[in-house]
Design a protein around this motif. Sequence first.
Motif, PDB file in Angstrom:
ATOM      1  N   GLU A 156      40.588  34.905  45.636  1.00 57.31           N
ATOM      2  CA  GLU A 156      39.669  33.673  46.285  1.00 57.31           C
ATOM      3  C   GLU A 156      38.967  33.912  47.372  1.00 57.31           C
ATOM      4  N   ASP A 157      38.433  32.728  47.159  1.00 52.24           N
ATOM      5  CA  ASP A 157      36.937  32.949  48.199  1.00 52.24           C
ATOM      6  C   ASP A 157      37.298  31.681  49.293  1.00 52.24           C
ATOM      7  N   LYS A 163      45.745  23.989  40.973  1.00 54.14           N
ATOM      8  CA  LYS A 163      45.048  23.000  42.486  1.00 54.14           C
ATOM      9  C   LYS A 163      45.168  22.011  43.094  1.00 54.14           C
ATOM     10  N   ASP A 203      42.101  33.139  40.919  1.00 53.44           N
ATOM     11  CA  ASP A 203      40.742  31.775  41.471  1.00 53.44           C
ATOM     12  C   ASP A 203      39.564  31.815  40.694  1.00 53.44           C
ATOM     13  N   ASN A 245      36.519  29.639  39.872  1.00 57.00           N
ATOM     14  CA  ASN A 245      35.807  29.369  40.938  1.00 57.00           C
ATOM     15  C   ASN A 245      35.242  30.532  41.743  1.00 57.00           C
ATOM     16  N   LEU A 246      34.802  31.250  41.824  1.00 58.79           N
ATOM     17  CA  LEU A 246      33.951  32.369  42.973  1.00 58.79           C
ATOM     18  C   LEU A 246      32.622  32.381  43.009  1.00 58.79           C
TER      19      LEU A 246
HETATM   20 MN    MN Z   1      36.916  29.347  44.473  1.00 58.53          MN
END
Ligand code: MN
Length: 178
Positions: A11-12, A107, A55, A57-58
């Motif tokens: 997770e970013d 999310k 996640d 979207n990284l």
């Molecule tokens: Mn993300």
Amino acid sequence: MTTLGRILYVEDNLENRILIKRVLEAEGYTVLEAANGREGLALAESQRPDLILMDINLPDVDGYECTRRLRSADGLSQIPILALTANVLEGDRQRALAAGCDGYIPKPIDVDELPDVIAAYLKKRPPLPDEALQKDGQAAEAAPNPKLSTEAEKQPAPDVRPPVGGEGGSVTPPRTLL
Ligand code: MN
């Protein structure tokens, strides 16, 4: 120290990592954190977690691609992977499953529900080859796995003799695992 399992969270977003780590550690899990896809792949390979929260979207390698790489990696293909996506579009869910994820969690993450979801996927995990062998002992004896036999022969017998030098010897057993 006992743990319910080791979970890798890729997770970013730092706030999400702090929150989810706190929730899962309170439940009794050990949480490994990765802030991007490359870190996640490296940790998955070196730590062999019991489950991965991914996640999508990284900033570097996205969650779909990470999942595809993990699924084709030796020894990692059986680890449950749950995709985390802010996007609730059905197409994205299908894409996560097509990439090899076992499921997805929308999310924002529902922290009350998360531990139950994780527990369910840990139970669903298919048995490892060793565990399957133990459950099916007769078949294993009738047809020993040649690869396993070879590996067993290569292993030196464990040294169970007491340390020479009497009581209070400072000999410590060698550590074979990091
Ligand atoms: Mn993300």
